[in-house]
Design an enzyme around this catalytic site. Structure first.
Site, short mmCIF file in Angstrom:
data_model
loop_
_atom_site.label_atom_id
_atom_site.label_comp_id
_atom_site.label_asym_id
_atom_site.label_seq_id
_atom_site.Cartn_x
_atom_site.Cartn_y
_atom_site.Cartn_z
NE ARG A 15 -2.04 -1.69 3.55
CZ ARG A 15 -2.50 -1.86 4.78
NH1 ARG A 15 -3.73 -1.46 5.09
NH2 ARG A 15 -1.74 -2.41 5.71
CE LYS A 75 0.55 -2.13 9.55
NZ LYS A 75 -0.64 -2.33 10.42
CE1 TYR A 94 -5.66 2.54 10.33
CE2 TYR A 94 -4.55 2.04 8.27
CZ TYR A 94 -5.72 2.28 8.98
OH TYR A 94 -6.93 2.25 8.34
CG HIS A 96 -2.34 -0.60 15.12
ND1 HIS A 96 -3.69 -0.63 15.40
CD2 HIS A 96 -2.23 -0.57 13.76
CE1 HIS A 96 -4.37 -0.62 14.26
NE2 HIS A 96 -3.50 -0.57 13.25
CD GLU A 118 -3.88 3.41 15.46
OE1 GLU A 118 -2.98 3.36 16.30
OE2 GLU A 118 -3.68 3.72 14.26
CG ASP A 270 -2.78 -4.45 12.98
OD1 ASP A 270 -1.64 -4.89 12.80
OD2 ASP A 270 -3.52 -4.09 12.06
#
Length: 371
Positions: A15, A75, A94, A96, A118, A270
Site C-alpha cells: 500500500r 503502516k 496507523y 497501534h 486508528e 494489530d
C-alpha cells in the site's frame, strides 16, 4: 506545506500513503508533495503517474523524511523510519501503539507529532479511518480462513459452505463491529453456518434486524465463547477497544478444546490479538499451528489486497491530510476534536490516555501537550 510519501518497508506491504489522485488534490490546494521512487509500484502506479499529478520524485526515504513537514504513510514506522523523524515533523499513519512499547518510546524520543489513523473519531464516536481497513480485513478473514481449512494447508478438509447433504462449516465471529460484521456477511455469502458473539445487546439487535435468520447471535459470556469456540471450524477474532490492547477473550484452554485442523484468524492482532495463543505473523509466513489449531495472525492483512485497500484508505484519510496541510497541524487539531483524538505522541509526550495506561507510561492530555 511540503508533504512526503515514503515507500512502505514492512514485509509484503504494498500500500501507499497517497495515490496520484490524492497528490493532485494537495497540489491543487497549493502544497508540494515529494514521493519516494517506487512508492506506488506495488499497486500499479509508476513514478510518472505521480509526476503528472504534480509530485516530485525522491531517490530514497532519507530525502523524503529529510524534506517533508508532514509524512503520510500506511503502516506503523519501522525502526529505521523512526530514526529519521525529527522534532516538529508530523507523522500521519496507523500506529497501534498499545501493543508496541518500543515503537511508542521511539516516537516519543523523536520529538515528532504523531497522529494515528486508528484513534481519529467522528461525531458518532466511530473510527472513520480504521473502518475501511476493518472492512477489508473482515472480508479477507473468511477468504484466508476458508483457504486454511483445506487439507493441503493442514486444515480439516472442509468446504466452508458445504454441499447439498453435507453440513456447512461452523464459523464463529467474536466481536460484531465493522470487521466482524464484514466477516459474518462474507461467510454467510459462502453459505457457512455463522454465529456472532458480542457484548452489546443493541448491536446484536441491529445485526439480527439486518441479517435475520441467516445469522445466529449470542451475548458475550465466558460460557458462550467457550462452548461456541469448541465446536467451531473457523473462529474470527475481531474484538476492538479503541486505542487499547485487545482483551484475550479466547484462552489457551479454549483453543486446546477445538478440533485439530480448525482455524483461527485473529484480526485484532494489530492491537495484540484477542486470542491467548495468537502472535504476530507476516504475509511471507502467515500461519502457524498451536494446540493443533491453525492460526492466521498477519498484522497487515489488507496489504494482501493492496490496491483495493489503498483506494479505500485514501478516500477516508484525504480530508484529514488536506486539513493538516491547509491549516497546519496545530490549528487543525485545535479546530477538530475528532482529529485531535488521533494525536498519540507530541514533542516527547504520550497523549493518548488508553495507550499510556496499557503501556504503563506517563500520559499528557493532548490539549495540554499542544498548548
Amino acid at each position: 506545506m511540503l508533504v512526503g510519501v515514503p515507500k512502505e518497508v514492512k514485509t509484503h506491504e504494498y500500500r501507499v500513503g497517497l495515490v496520484p489522485g490524492s497528490v493532485r488534490e494537495l497540489v491543487h490546494h497549493g502544497h508540494e508533495v515529494v514521493v519516494e521512487t517506487g512508492a506506488g509500484a506495488g499497486i500499479g502506479f509508476e513514478d510518472a503517474d505521480y509526476v503528472r499529478a504534480g509530485a516530485r520524485i525522491a531517490a530514497g526515504a532519507e530525502e523524503v523524511f529529510g524534506a517533508a513537514e508532514l509524512i503520510v504513510k500506511v503502516k506503523e514506522p519501522q525502526p529505521a523510519e523512526i530514526a529519521r523523524l525529527r522534532p516538529g515533523q508530523v507523522l500521519f499513519t496507523y500506529l497501534h501503539l498499545a501493543a508496541d512499547k518500543a515503537q511508542a518510546e521511539g516516537l516519543m524520543k523523536s520529538g515528532a507529532t504523531c497522529i494515528a489513523y486508528e484513534t481519529v473519531t467522528d461525531a458518532h464516536g466511530r473510527l472513520p479511518l480504521l473502518a475501511p481497513m476493518s472492512e477489508v480485513a473482515g472480508r479477507m478473514s473468511i477468504q484466508v480462513g476458508a483457504h486454511c481449512l483445506e487439507k493441503g494447508h493442514g486444515g480439516k478438509g472442509i468446504l466452508l459452505g458445504g454441499v447439498p447433504g453435507v453440513r456447512a462449516a461452523k464459523v464463529v465471529v467474536i466481536g460484531g463491529g465493522v470487521a466482524g460484521t464484514n466477516a459474518a456477511r462474507t461467510a454467510m455469502g459462502m453459505e457457512a453456518y455463522v454465529t456472532v458473539i458480542d457484548k452489546s445487546l443493541p448491536r446484536l439487535y441491529e445485526l439480527d434486524m439486518q441479517f435475520g435468520s441467516q445469522m445466529h447471535t449470542l451475548y458475550s459470556t465466558v460460557e458462550n465463547i467457550e462452548s461456541e469456540v469448541a465446536e467451531a471450524d473457523l473462529v474470527i477474532g475481531s474484538v476492538l477497544l479503541p486505542g487499547a490492547a485487545a482483551p484475550k477473550v479466547v484462552t489457551r484452554e479454549m483453543v486446546r478444546r477445538m478440533k485439530p485442523g480448525s482455524v483461527i484468524v485473529d484480526i485484532a492482532i494489530d492491537q495484540g490479538g484477542c486470542v491467548e495463543t495468537s502472535r504476530p505473523t507476516t504475509h511471507a509466513d502467515p500461519t502457524y499451528v498451536e494446540e493443533g489449531v491453525i492460526h492466521y495472525c498477519v498484522t497487515n492483512m489488507p496489504g494482501a489486497v493492496a490496491r483495493t485497500s489503498t483506494f479505500a484508505l485514501n478516500n477516508a484519510t484525504l480530508p484529514f491530510v488536506l486539513a493538516l496541510a491547509d491549516k497546519g497541524w496545530r490549528r487543525a487539531l485545535d479546530e477538530d476534536p475528532h482529529l485531535r483524538n488521533g494525536l498519540n505522541v507530541h514533542a516527547g509526550a504520550l497523549t493518548n490516555e488508553t495507550v499510556a495506561r496499557d503501556l504503563a507510561l506517563p500520559h499528557t492530555p493532548a490539549e495540554k501537550a499542544i498548548a
